[in-house]
Enzyme design. Structure first.
Site, PDB file in Angstrom:
ATOM      1  N   GLU A 125       0.792  -1.229   0.000  1.00  0.00           N
ATOM      2  CA  GLU A 125       0.000   0.000   0.000  1.00  0.00           C
ATOM      3  C   GLU A 125       0.829   1.286   0.000  1.00  0.00           C
ATOM      4  O   GLU A 125       0.792   2.075   0.951  1.00  0.00           O
ATOM      5  CB  GLU A 125      -0.966   0.008   1.198  1.00  0.00           C
ATOM      6  CG  GLU A 125      -1.949  -1.137   1.179  1.00  0.00           C
ATOM      7  CD  GLU A 125      -2.991  -1.069   2.282  1.00  0.00           C
ATOM      8  OE1 GLU A 125      -3.966  -1.827   2.197  1.00  0.00           O
ATOM      9  OE2 GLU A 125      -2.843  -0.260   3.220  1.00  0.00           O
TER      10      GLU A 125
ATOM     11  N   GLU B   5      -5.559  -8.381   0.661  1.00  0.00           N
ATOM     12  CA  GLU B   5      -6.254  -8.048   1.906  1.00  0.00           C
ATOM     13  C   GLU B   5      -7.707  -7.752   1.596  1.00  0.00           C
ATOM     14  O   GLU B   5      -8.008  -6.996   0.672  1.00  0.00           O
ATOM     15  CB  GLU B   5      -5.658  -6.814   2.603  1.00  0.00           C
ATOM     16  CG  GLU B   5      -4.290  -6.993   3.203  1.00  0.00           C
ATOM     17  CD  GLU B   5      -3.791  -5.726   3.897  1.00  0.00           C
ATOM     18  OE1 GLU B   5      -4.633  -4.918   4.379  1.00  0.00           O
ATOM     19  OE2 GLU B   5      -2.573  -5.533   3.951  1.00  0.00           O
TER      20      GLU B   5
END
Length: 462
Positions: A184, A368
């Protein structure tokens, strides 16, 4: 975030039994769980581990809810053997973990043997249980000494990341099925350098594009190193993506939704898959263009074996009346403990949209997806019905996207266990395994039990 709308803990299906034609029923579709080093390991002062930016940030008053820190977390550093047994009991196909950069090398780049041996032993333990190992090099715990030199605003950090990738891929070669360079980068760049919500807590919008460029440059420099040192593994990166929807059909609101997705998705994916920075970004942040040297975008755009995507919620926006957007959260929708709207359709739409936008889109892993709920142990059980419903609906969205032609290879539930949830400390529980932080007792929630049963049945039928 927005906690005014009601939770719907009893909405949807509380079983875990995907339809007969679901991609989840295929034995080659990987279903796993995920964690990150700072969120579970603890032991921040042991065996030569150096301070990270999250040690500094969480120790700063007012930065983390309730003053929580990662000093002890889930004590995984000492309890890893029991946690590997726990993972094995869930029958999952794979496990995504991250390495703590400050644990494995010192300020001069010298290896820290005790730290490296921890990961070697952990990975050997996972492989002995037949688990596929997906290893993230950078899940936000930058060594503090690098932040003291400018962190990701300093181009040199990209080269130090390449050194780190060199060391770890040499040391762990043959033990890793898939390397992920960064987790991320949007969060590292924007939350870390623009909004200040995450470490290192800087608050200048002009910093974010430069930090992002150096993050992605570090990724690009690491890719050929990982391939050279560990040719039997796959190499990818993990991006968090968000669906932006417009408050109305007006041109201004539609443009606002477009700009949301530019800054949330294309900001990362365009350099990786198109070797270009989206210029619409600077409608939002005029004058914040990063310094890009010749050859940088070619380096960043190195071919990937896979792309990891993290998805949690959508953001509904409207025009700010100028050249940007403001959030316009809808009322009366289902939300999680984080205040995030439950919107599985967003994952489906993003996957199909990326498939159309990027002709060179590599195979996808959902690295995720999950939700926080205020889970309690009652009579030895944790009944997390909302999480079961959440997982069922998002996995159905993944299945729909796969049937529309998107190459999706696997899905990782976030998270294996409750843990340190960054700026929200220990209050928000994302795990399918409950953790009592006082005793460190692990309790399988209902979601974990049903996932384990499904996977045992799938394995028996294959």
């Amino acid at each position: 975030m927005f906690n005014d709308a009601p939770l719907s803990p009893n909405a949807g299906d509380h079983s875990f039994s995907p339809p007969a034609d679901s991609i989840l029923r295929r034995k080659d579709f990987l279903l796993g769980t995920a964690t990150a080093s700072y969120q579970i390991e603890g032991a921040i002062h042991e065996d030569g581990r150096l301070p990270s930016i999250w040690d500094t940030f969480s120790a700063t008053p007012g930065k983390v809810l309730n003053g929580d820190t990662g000093e002890f977390a889930c004590d995984h550093y000492h309890r890893w053997q029991a946690d590997v047994e726990l993972l094995s009991s869930l029958n999952v196909d794979g496990y995504r973990l991250s390495i703590a950069w400050p644990r494995v090398m010192d300020e001069n780049g010298k290896p820290n043997r005790k730290g490296i041996d921890f990961y070697k032993t952990l990975l050997d333990g996972l492989k002995a249980k037949g688990l596929k190992t997906f290893v993230t090099l950078y899940h936000w715990d930058l060594p503090q000494y690098l932040e003291d030199r400018g962190g990701w605003l300093n181009r040199d950090t990209a080269y130090r990341f390449a050194d780190y990738a060199e060391l770890m891929s040499r040391e762990l070669a043959g033990k890793v099925d898939a390397w992920m360079t960064l987790n991320e980068p949007w969060c590292s760049a924007f939350l870390g350098y623009a909004s200040g919500h995450h470490a290192p807590g800087r608050t200048n919008i002009r910093y974010a594009p430069q930090a992002m460029h150096h993050l992605l440059l570090g990724h690009g420099l690491a890719v050929p190193i990982l391939r050279k040192n560990d040719p039997g593994s796959q190499v990818g990166i993990v991006a968090n993506v968000g669906r932006g929807t417009a408050n109305t059909d007006s041109a201004a609101d539609q443009r606002a939704a477009h700009l949301f997705e530019v800054q949330h998705n294309a900001w990362v994916l365009d350099p990786l898959l198109k070797k270009q920075i989206p210029q619409d970004l600077f409608e939002l942040w005029p004058g914040a263009e990063p310094l890009v040297l010749e050859g940088d975008l070619e380096t960043i755009g190195a071919p990937l074996d896979f792309l990891g995507l993290n998805y949690y919620f959508r953001t509904n926006v409207k025009s700010d009346g100028a050249h940007g957007f403001v959030e316009a959260p809808p009322a009366g929708v289902e939300r999680t403990q984080m205040g995030w709207e439950v919107y599985p359709l967003g994952l489906q739409e993003l996957l199909i949209g990326f498939h159309k936008t990027y002709p060179n889109l590599p195979p996808i892993y959902i690295t995720e997806n999950g939700m926080a709920s205020d889970d309690q142990v009652v009579d030895g059980e944790v009944i997390d019905n909302q999480r079961l419903s959440f997982l069922n609906r998002h996995l159905a969205a993944v299945d729909t996207a796969a049937k529309a032609g998107v190459d999706i290879r696997g899905y990782f539930i976030w998270s294996l266990m409750d843990n340190f949830e960054w700026a929200f400390g220990y209050e928000r529980r994302f795990g399918i395994v409950h953790v009592d932080y006082q005793t460190q007792k692990r309790t399988l929630k209902r979601s974990a039990q049903l996932v384990a049963k499904f996977l045992a049945d799938r394995r028996a039928q294959s």
